[in-house]
Design a protein around this motif. Structure first.
Motif, PDB file in Angstrom:
ATOM      1  N   GLU A  20      34.685  43.134  47.659  1.00  0.00           N
ATOM      2  CA  GLU A  20      33.578  43.789  46.947  1.00  0.00           C
ATOM      3  C   GLU A  20      32.867  42.810  46.021  1.00  0.00           C
ATOM      4  OE1 GLU A  20      34.853  48.442  46.428  1.00  0.00           O
ATOM      5  OE2 GLU A  20      35.940  46.961  45.231  1.00  0.00           O
ATOM      6  N   ARG A  37      29.587  47.067  42.942  1.00  0.00           N
ATOM      7  CA  ARG A  37      29.797  47.970  44.088  1.00  0.00           C
ATOM      8  C   ARG A  37      28.486  48.471  44.692  1.00  0.00           C
ATOM      9  NH1 ARG A  37      35.229  51.164  42.021  1.00  0.00           N
ATOM     10  NH2 ARG A  37      36.626  49.449  42.545  1.00  0.00           N
ATOM     11  N   ARG A  44      37.139  45.946  41.199  1.00  0.00           N
ATOM     12  CA  ARG A  44      36.647  45.582  42.529  1.00  0.00           C
ATOM     13  C   ARG A  44      37.657  44.698  43.244  1.00  0.00           C
ATOM     14  NH1 ARG A  44      31.002  42.815  41.284  1.00  0.00           N
ATOM     15  NH2 ARG A  44      32.302  41.938  39.648  1.00  0.00           N
TER      16      ARG A  44
END
Length: 109
Positions: A40, A72, A36
């Motif tokens: 995120e 996510r 990520r």
């Protein structure tokens, strides 16, 4: 004097609770590479915090028994709760939370 002590206790509990959720979501340790971006990770932490806050404010949900993990936008719930109705209430809260893309239910009762 009691008001000041109560206010201080409230501020400390909120502050410490916020720190714990940051550590639990990994945002406090951005050196961990789980695929990520920082944005995120922040967004996932916000979703997790919104859900945990909603659980705490809902008397029918045992917030301390449910672990919330967001990756996510996919939220995974795990833990043990008293009944199927509690599972259903927790899932309804999660599905109604902004930023949630999907839900994985690992709750048992």
């Amino acid at each position: 004097m009691q008001r000041i002590a109560a206010s201080l206790l409230l501020v400390l509990s909120v502050w410490l609770g916020g720190c714990a959720s940051l550590v639990a979501t990994g945002v406090a340790t951005p050196s961990v590479d789980d695929g990520r971006t920082r944005a995120e990770m922040r967004a996932d932490a916000e979703v997790t915090n919104r859900i945990n806050d909603a659980f705490v404010h809902d008397a029918s949900v045992p917030a301390m028994s449910i672990h919330v993990f967001t990756y996510r936008g996919t939220v995974t719930l795990s833990g043990r709760v008293p009944s199927r109705s509690v599972v259903q209430r927790a899932l309804a809260i999660v599905r109604g939370t902004p930023g949630v893309r999907s839900v994985r239910n690992r709750l048992t009762y």
